[in-house]
Design a protein around this motif. Structure first.
Motif, PDB file in Angstrom:
ATOM      1  N   THR A  11       0.859  -1.176   0.000  1.00 54.83           N
ATOM      2  CA  THR A  11       0.000   0.000   0.000  1.00 54.83           C
ATOM      3  C   THR A  11       0.894   1.224   0.000  1.00 54.83           C
ATOM      4  O   THR A  11       2.015   1.196   0.496  1.00 54.83           O
ATOM      5  N   ALA A  12       0.379   2.318  -0.566  1.00 54.73           N
ATOM      6  CA  ALA A  12       1.241   3.468  -0.813  1.00 54.73           C
ATOM      7  C   ALA A  12       0.795   4.709  -0.058  1.00 54.73           C
ATOM      8  O   ALA A  12       1.261   5.794  -0.353  1.00 54.73           O
ATOM      9  N   GLY A  13      -0.086   4.576   0.931  1.00 58.14           N
ATOM     10  CA  GLY A  13      -0.609   5.756   1.602  1.00 58.14           C
ATOM     11  C   GLY A  13       0.122   6.110   2.879  1.00 58.14           C
ATOM     12  O   GLY A  13       0.962   5.364   3.379  1.00 58.14           O
ATOM     13  N   TRP A  14      -0.251   7.274   3.411  1.00 59.74           N
ATOM     14  CA  TRP A  14       0.372   7.755   4.647  1.00 59.74           C
ATOM     15  C   TRP A  14      -0.567   8.714   5.341  1.00 59.74           C
ATOM     16  O   TRP A  14      -1.128   9.624   4.724  1.00 59.74           O
ATOM     17  N   ALA A  15      -0.755   8.500   6.625  1.00 65.52           N
ATOM     18  CA  ALA A  15      -1.403   9.488   7.488  1.00 65.52           C
ATOM     19  C   ALA A  15      -0.276  10.320   8.073  1.00 65.52           C
ATOM     20  O   ALA A  15       0.518   9.828   8.888  1.00 65.52           O
ATOM     21  N   ILE A  16      -0.160  11.566   7.667  1.00 61.02           N
ATOM     22  CA  ILE A  16       1.009  12.381   7.965  1.00 61.02           C
ATOM     23  C   ILE A  16       0.972  12.840   9.425  1.00 61.02           C
ATOM     24  O   ILE A  16       0.042  13.549   9.825  1.00 61.02           O
ATOM     25  N   PRO A  17       1.930  12.440  10.239  1.00 62.35           N
ATOM     26  CA  PRO A  17       1.941  12.823  11.655  1.00 62.35           C
ATOM     27  C   PRO A  17       1.978  14.343  11.827  1.00 62.35           C
ATOM     28  O   PRO A  17       2.520  15.077  10.991  1.00 62.35           O
ATOM     29  N   TRP A  33      -5.876  10.931  14.396  1.00 57.55           N
ATOM     30  CA  TRP A  33      -5.662  12.369  14.214  1.00 57.55           C
ATOM     31  C   TRP A  33      -6.069  12.844  12.821  1.00 57.55           C
ATOM     32  O   TRP A  33      -6.198  14.036  12.582  1.00 57.55           O
ATOM     33  N   ALA A  34      -6.275  11.917  11.896  1.00 62.00           N
ATOM     34  CA  ALA A  34      -6.606  12.299  10.518  1.00 62.00           C
ATOM     35  C   ALA A  34      -8.042  12.808  10.435  1.00 62.00           C
ATOM     36  O   ALA A  34      -8.981  12.141  10.859  1.00 62.00           O
ATOM     37  N   VAL A 125       3.639  21.110   2.786  1.00 59.50           N
ATOM     38  CA  VAL A 125       3.871  19.703   2.479  1.00 59.50           C
ATOM     39  C   VAL A 125       3.475  19.442   1.026  1.00 59.50           C
ATOM     40  O   VAL A 125       2.344  19.750   0.621  1.00 59.50           O
ATOM     41  N   LEU A 126       4.386  18.879   0.249  1.00 58.14           N
ATOM     42  CA  LEU A 126       4.080  18.450  -1.117  1.00 58.14           C
ATOM     43  C   LEU A 126       4.004  16.933  -1.131  1.00 58.14           C
ATOM     44  O   LEU A 126       4.953  16.250  -0.752  1.00 58.14           O
ATOM     45  N   TYR A 127       2.867  16.413  -1.574  1.00 53.64           N
ATOM     46  CA  TYR A 127       2.652  14.968  -1.639  1.00 53.64           C
ATOM     47  C   TYR A 127       2.416  14.611  -3.102  1.00 53.64           C
ATOM     48  O   TYR A 127       1.394  14.954  -3.676  1.00 53.64           O
ATOM     49  N   THR A 128       3.377  13.916  -3.722  1.00 50.57           N
ATOM     50  CA  THR A 128       3.283  13.678  -5.162  1.00 50.57           C
ATOM     51  C   THR A 128       2.412  12.490  -5.532  1.00 50.57           C
ATOM     52  O   THR A 128       1.811  12.473  -6.608  1.00 50.57           O
ATOM     53  N   LYS A 146      10.094  26.781  -4.520  1.00 51.22           N
ATOM     54  CA  LYS A 146      11.403  26.130  -4.447  1.00 51.22           C
ATOM     55  C   LYS A 146      12.167  26.609  -3.212  1.00 51.22           C
ATOM     56  O   LYS A 146      12.352  27.795  -2.994  1.00 51.22           O
ATOM     57  N   GLY A 147      12.595  25.639  -2.388  1.00 49.34           N
ATOM     58  CA  GLY A 147      13.324  25.978  -1.167  1.00 49.34           C
ATOM     59  C   GLY A 147      12.437  26.255   0.019  1.00 49.34           C
ATOM     60  O   GLY A 147      12.929  26.462   1.129  1.00 49.34           O
ATOM     61  N   ASN A 148      11.132  26.246  -0.183  1.00 53.82           N
ATOM     62  CA  ASN A 148      10.204  26.571   0.908  1.00 53.82           C
ATOM     63  C   ASN A 148       9.194  25.462   1.157  1.00 53.82           C
ATOM     64  O   ASN A 148       8.091  25.709   1.634  1.00 53.82           O
ATOM     65  N   ILE A 149       9.551  24.233   0.814  1.00 53.98           N
ATOM     66  CA  ILE A 149       8.715  23.078   1.118  1.00 53.98           C
ATOM     67  C   ILE A 149       9.330  22.361   2.312  1.00 53.98           C
ATOM     68  O   ILE A 149      10.492  21.960   2.288  1.00 53.98           O
ATOM     69  N   ASP A 150       8.559  22.229   3.373  1.00 60.88           N
ATOM     70  CA  ASP A 150       9.077  21.650   4.610  1.00 60.88           C
ATOM     71  C   ASP A 150       9.141  20.126   4.557  1.00 60.88           C
ATOM     72  O   ASP A 150      10.028  19.516   5.168  1.00 60.88           O
ATOM     73  N   LEU A 151       8.200  19.524   3.856  1.00 63.69           N
ATOM     74  CA  LEU A 151       8.152  18.062   3.769  1.00 63.69           C
ATOM     75  C   LEU A 151       7.718  17.681   2.370  1.00 63.69           C
ATOM     76  O   LEU A 151       6.691  18.159   1.874  1.00 63.69           O
ATOM     77  N   CYS A 152       8.494  16.828   1.727  1.00 67.11           N
ATOM     78  CA  CYS A 152       8.149  16.336   0.390  1.00 67.11           C
ATOM     79  C   CYS A 152       7.962  14.829   0.460  1.00 67.11           C
ATOM     80  O   CYS A 152       8.901  14.091   0.774  1.00 67.11           O
ATOM     81  N   CYS A 153       6.755  14.376   0.211  1.00 66.51           N
ATOM     82  CA  CYS A 153       6.434  12.952   0.207  1.00 66.51           C
ATOM     83  C   CYS A 153       6.317  12.539  -1.256  1.00 66.51           C
ATOM     84  O   CYS A 153       5.372  12.938  -1.930  1.00 66.51           O
ATOM     85  N   PHE A 154       7.282  11.775  -1.751  1.00 61.36           N
ATOM     86  CA  PHE A 154       7.323  11.542  -3.191  1.00 61.36           C
ATOM     87  C   PHE A 154       7.406  10.065  -3.537  1.00 61.36           C
ATOM     88  O   PHE A 154       7.895   9.246  -2.761  1.00 61.36           O
ATOM     89  N   ASP A 155       6.910   9.755  -4.726  1.00 62.11           N
ATOM     90  CA  ASP A 155       7.005   8.408  -5.261  1.00 62.11           C
ATOM     91  C   ASP A 155       8.412   8.194  -5.808  1.00 62.11           C
ATOM     92  O   ASP A 155       8.887   8.966  -6.626  1.00 62.11           O
TER      93      ASP A 155
END
Length: 294
Positions: A11-17, A33-34, A125-128, A146-155
């Motif tokens: 599975t490829a999902g995430w509940a982001i803490p 928390w979601a 947060v960027l989630y691709t 650019k440079g201002n993304i705190d968390l990048c969740c990528f494939d």
């Protein structure tokens, strides 16, 4: 500044803490928390856990919403459509004093696939999800961060130097040439349940014959594609399930040896990363495997 890689299981999902966000994550009891549930696209590894009993709002594209109703019988009132490149404000408390902004972007993967940009008290947060990058696909509003993304969740499925793919137009042209080379053969096309509809349309248009699909796939085609290109009747071209394509070919060739198989998939390409036994299909007589980006 930080990253979280996916594809850690089937599975490829995430509940982001530390956020109220769950993406492609349908185990609500495991993430109390979601508050908001988002869907990037409708491939099976991103919908695992969904069922007709699901009872929370889902935020997704229009196409994904229609597919959810068809496949999982999700209640229509739970589907909330997000338009591409249109920021949307979400309240995080009853009075609406705390909010987050969500912007959906085209992921260039399958029909209806999205990336999400979340902005709120938790940062940016960027989630691709699954995406297929081509130059020019990202809008200026996203590039400006650019440079201002705190968390990048990528494939990172194909994040390997050995994964080098041709442009889609070139790959498509090669598939059409393979079919021309076997002009007296029937053609099986091994596909996942969703995806590559544009390739099927091109084949049907180029050779003037509809593509045979199952009744279930035809229902999906009516949502995703132009149904005029497809039929449930006999045709030279037949779509079969990718995971059992080799077995289907063997069965068909017992009575019709003039049949080839095309598997339009990138998944057999990166041998440094994956070891797929299905690569043995290449050595079979009249089998044509084509390596194709998603």
């Amino acid at each position: 500044r930080a990253s979280k890689t996916m594809n850690q299981s089937n599975t490829a999902g995430w509940a982001i803490p530390s956020t109220p966000i769950a993406v492609d994550y349908w185990r609500s009891s495991s993430a109390p928390w979601a508050k908001y549930f988002f869907l990037t696209h409708c491939h099976s590894d991103h919908t695992a856990g969904l069922s007709p009993s699901w009872n929370f709002p889902i935020y997704c594209s229009k196409i994904s919403g229609e597919l959810l109703k068809l496949k999982f019988e999700i209640k229509p009132e739970l589907i909330n459509v997000l338009e591409v490149d249109e920021p949307r404000l979400f309240p995080l408390d009853k009075r609406g004093r705390e909010t987050m902004t969500v912007t959906a972007y085209d992921a260039n993967h399958i029909a209806g696939s999205l990336m999400f940009l979340f902005q709120g008290y938790f940062g940016t947060v960027l989630y691709t999800g699954d995406f297929r990058y081509v130059p020019g696909m990202l809008p200026e509003s996203l590039l400006a961060l650019k440079g201002n993304i705190d968390l990048c969740c990528f494939d990172n499925t194909y994040a390997d130097p050995s994964c080098v793919f041709p442009p889609r137009d070139a790959a498509q042209a090669d598939v059409l040439q393979v079919i021309r080379n076997y002009s007296d053969h029937d053609v099986l096309i091994g596909l996942s349940d969703i995806g590559k509809e544009w390739l099927l349309e091109k084949i049907a248009s180029e050779f003037g014959e509809k593509i045979r699909v199952s009744a279930d796939r035809m229902k999906r085609m009516e949502i995703i594609s132009e149904s005029e290109y497809f039929t449930c009747d006999r045709s030279r071209f037949t779509v079969v399930k990718k995971h059992r394509a080799e077995r289907t070919l063997a069965e068909v060739q017992r009575t019709d040896p003039n049949t080839i198989l095309i598997v339009p998939s990138a998944i057999y390409t990166c041998t440094a990363t994956y070891n797929f036994t299905s690569k043995s299909m290449v050595s079979r007589e009249h089998v044509v495997e084509y390596l194709f980006p998603s």
